[in-house]
Design a protein around this motif. Structure first.
Motif, PDB file in Angstrom:
ATOM      1  N   ALA A 107       0.826  -1.204   0.000  1.00 31.36           N
ATOM      2  CA  ALA A 107       0.000   0.000   0.000  1.00 31.36           C
ATOM      3  C   ALA A 107       0.868   1.264   0.000  1.00 31.36           C
ATOM      4  CB  ALA A 107      -0.945   0.004   1.195  1.00 31.36           C
ATOM      5  N   LEU A 108       1.948   1.262   0.766  1.00 29.21           N
ATOM      6  CA  LEU A 108       2.834   2.430   0.797  1.00 29.21           C
ATOM      7  C   LEU A 108       3.504   2.669  -0.549  1.00 29.21           C
ATOM      8  CD1 LEU A 108       4.476   2.042   4.311  1.00 29.21           C
ATOM      9  CD2 LEU A 108       2.944   3.880   3.559  1.00 29.21           C
ATOM     10  N   VAL A 109       3.992   1.608  -1.164  1.00 33.60           N
ATOM     11  CA  VAL A 109       4.648   1.766  -2.466  1.00 33.60           C
ATOM     12  C   VAL A 109       3.625   2.142  -3.534  1.00 33.60           C
ATOM     13  CG1 VAL A 109       6.012   0.607  -4.248  1.00 33.60           C
ATOM     14  CG2 VAL A 109       6.606   0.314  -1.827  1.00 33.60           C
ATOM     15  N   LEU A 110       2.429   1.603  -3.437  1.00 32.66           N
ATOM     16  CA  LEU A 110       1.375   2.012  -4.367  1.00 32.66           C
ATOM     17  C   LEU A 110       1.080   3.502  -4.208  1.00 32.66           C
ATOM     18  CD1 LEU A 110      -0.757   1.437  -6.510  1.00 32.66           C
ATOM     19  CD2 LEU A 110      -2.294   0.744  -4.651  1.00 32.66           C
ATOM     20  N   ALA A 111       1.026   3.989  -2.979  1.00 33.71           N
ATOM     21  CA  ALA A 111       0.814   5.425  -2.755  1.00 33.71           C
ATOM     22  C   ALA A 111       1.920   6.240  -3.407  1.00 33.71           C
ATOM     23  CB  ALA A 111       0.738   5.718  -1.252  1.00 33.71           C
ATOM     24  N   LYS A 112       3.152   5.768  -3.289  1.00 30.86           N
ATOM     25  CA  LYS A 112       4.292   6.454  -3.919  1.00 30.86           C
ATOM     26  C   LYS A 112       4.113   6.492  -5.438  1.00 30.86           C
ATOM     27  CE  LYS A 112       9.329   5.938  -4.522  1.00 30.86           C
ATOM     28  NZ  LYS A 112       9.337   5.811  -5.976  1.00 30.86           N
ATOM     29  N   ILE A 113       3.773   5.363  -6.027  1.00 29.31           N
ATOM     30  CA  ILE A 113       3.608   5.266  -7.478  1.00 29.31           C
ATOM     31  C   ILE A 113       2.452   6.164  -7.943  1.00 29.31           C
ATOM     32  CG2 ILE A 113       2.932   3.725  -9.368  1.00 29.31           C
ATOM     33  CD1 ILE A 113       4.445   1.476  -7.773  1.00 29.31           C
ATOM     34  N   LEU A 114       1.336   6.102  -7.251  1.00 30.23           N
ATOM     35  CA  LEU A 114       0.184   6.930  -7.626  1.00 30.23           C
ATOM     36  C   LEU A 114       0.509   8.418  -7.491  1.00 30.23           C
ATOM     37  CD1 LEU A 114      -2.722   4.877  -6.034  1.00 30.23           C
ATOM     38  CD2 LEU A 114      -2.107   5.024  -8.460  1.00 30.23           C
ATOM     39  N   ASN A 115       1.190   8.780  -6.419  1.00 30.68           N
ATOM     40  CA  ASN A 115       1.553  10.184  -6.214  1.00 30.68           C
ATOM     41  C   ASN A 115       2.467  10.680  -7.339  1.00 30.68           C
ATOM     42  OD1 ASN A 115       1.330  12.535  -4.445  1.00 30.68           O
ATOM     43  ND2 ASN A 115       3.511  12.228  -4.109  1.00 30.68           N
ATOM     44  N   GLU A 116       3.395   9.844  -7.763  1.00 29.31           N
ATOM     45  CA  GLU A 116       4.324  10.214  -8.839  1.00 29.31           C
ATOM     46  C   GLU A 116       3.620  10.295 -10.196  1.00 29.31           C
ATOM     47  OE1 GLU A 116       7.255   7.152  -8.431  1.00 29.31           O
ATOM     48  OE2 GLU A 116       8.343   8.229  -6.849  1.00 29.31           O
ATOM     49  N   ASN A 117       2.464   9.673 -10.307  1.00 29.65           N
ATOM     50  CA  ASN A 117       1.717   9.628 -11.574  1.00 29.65           C
ATOM     51  C   ASN A 117       0.350  10.301 -11.468  1.00 29.65           C
ATOM     52  OD1 ASN A 117       3.339   7.775 -13.542  1.00 29.65           O
ATOM     53  ND2 ASN A 117       3.529   6.854 -11.514  1.00 29.65           N
ATOM     54  N   ARG A 118       0.209  11.214 -10.518  1.00 31.77           N
ATOM     55  CA  ARG A 118      -1.103  11.815 -10.256  1.00 31.77           C
ATOM     56  C   ARG A 118      -1.664  12.568 -11.462  1.00 31.77           C
ATOM     57  NH1 ARG A 118      -0.861  16.054  -5.583  1.00 31.77           N
ATOM     58  NH2 ARG A 118       0.721  14.735  -4.721  1.00 31.77           N
ATOM     59  N   ASP A 119      -0.804  13.038 -12.370  1.00 30.69           N
ATOM     60  CA  ASP A 119      -1.304  13.738 -13.564  1.00 30.69           C
ATOM     61  C   ASP A 119      -2.122  12.817 -14.468  1.00 30.69           C
ATOM     62  OD1 ASP A 119      -0.147  16.073 -12.731  1.00 30.69           O
ATOM     63  OD2 ASP A 119       1.615  15.882 -14.012  1.00 30.69           O
ATOM     64  N   ARG A 120      -1.942  11.526 -14.319  1.00 33.32           N
ATOM     65  CA  ARG A 120      -2.669  10.540 -15.148  1.00 33.32           C
ATOM     66  C   ARG A 120      -3.882   9.970 -14.451  1.00 33.32           C
ATOM     67  NH1 ARG A 120       2.499   6.994 -17.196  1.00 33.32           N
ATOM     68  NH2 ARG A 120       3.860   8.757 -17.454  1.00 33.32           N
ATOM     69  N   LEU A 121      -4.135  10.406 -13.205  1.00 33.89           N
ATOM     70  CA  LEU A 121      -5.189   9.799 -12.389  1.00 33.89           C
ATOM     71  C   LEU A 121      -6.419  10.688 -12.286  1.00 33.89           C
ATOM     72  CD1 LEU A 121      -3.001   8.596  -9.401  1.00 33.89           C
ATOM     73  CD2 LEU A 121      -3.710   7.278 -11.407  1.00 33.89           C
ATOM     74  N   PRO A 122      -7.584  10.033 -12.116  1.00 35.57           N
ATOM     75  CA  PRO A 122      -8.790  10.816 -11.792  1.00 35.57           C
ATOM     76  C   PRO A 122      -8.750  11.276 -10.342  1.00 35.57           C
ATOM     77  CG  PRO A 122      -9.304   8.469 -11.896  1.00 35.57           C
ATOM     78  CD  PRO A 122      -7.856   8.629 -12.272  1.00 35.57           C
TER      79      PRO A 122
END
Length: 123
Positions: free
Chosen positions: A108-123
């Motif tokens: 979950a922590l690493v997923l948060a890191k990945i999502l945060n780094e790619n937030r421009d691609r996320l809803p």
């Protein structure tokens, strides 16, 4: 792309899981665990807030309209004596991560890191 990103983070996931495995804590007493979580979130500039008692909530806003995603991981351990002999065994007598919460939290922590780094691609 996502598979490559996940593979690139495998060592980090394993390292975090082992750190968490060393410091198991019974429910509502996860102060070292929460400190590790908070340190990780702060190090990676992940927006979050601490919850009352123990635990944390990361809130990663995306940049496009769409669905909201939620990921949850338990952080508590069990009152079991670890006798595995692993180099990353529990350092807390009579308590161990015997049910996988250390792994769930690391992912979950690493997923948060990945999502945060790619937030421009996320809803």
């Amino acid at each position: 792309m996502w598979k490559k990103i996940a593979q690139d983070h495998q060592t980090l996931i394993v390292d975090l899981r082992r750190q968490l495995h060393r410091i198991p804590e019974i429910g509502n007493q996860e102060f070292k665990t929460t400190a590790l979580i908070r340190s990780f979130l702060e190090t990676h500039h992940i927006p979050h807030r601490m919850l009352e008692g123990t635990g944390a909530l990361a809130d990663i806003p995306g940049r496009t309209p769409g669905a909201v995603w939620a990921v949850r991981a338990d952080i508590d351990a069990l009152p079991i004596q670890e006798d595995t002999g692993l180099e990353f065994s529990s350092t807390h007598p009579g308590v161990m991560h015997a049910c996988g919460h250390d792994a769930h939290t690391a992912v979950a922590l690493v997923l948060a890191k990945i999502l945060n780094e790619n937030r421009d691609r996320l809803p």
